[in-house]
Design a protein around this motif. Structure first.
Motif: not given
Length: 64
Positions: A5, A7, A43, A45-46
């Motif tokens: 992930s 961020y 935020l 997020f990936e």
């Protein structure tokens, strides 16, 4: 397990590399981006699984 992930726009990170976390754990405080100040606190997020970017919404409340 090939799940990562990413961020951005965060501050006050509360975990460190190697910590085990589970869904729902607090890992940081949301912040602002110098490139998108007009968005205020937000935020980015990936979620990446097996080197592919995936839609994180498909994994909410699910075990990977």
């Amino acid at each position: 397990d090939n799940t990562f992930s990413v961020y951005q726009s965060i501050k006050d990170i509360t975990v460190k590399t190697g910590d085990k976390v589970k869904q729902g754990d607090k890992i940081a405080i949301v912040g602002t981006s110098n490139m998108a100040k007009d968005l205020g606190k937000h935020l980015y997020f990936e979620l990446i699984i097996d080197e592919n970017c995936v839609n994180p919404e498909e994994y909410y409340d699910n075990a990977l």
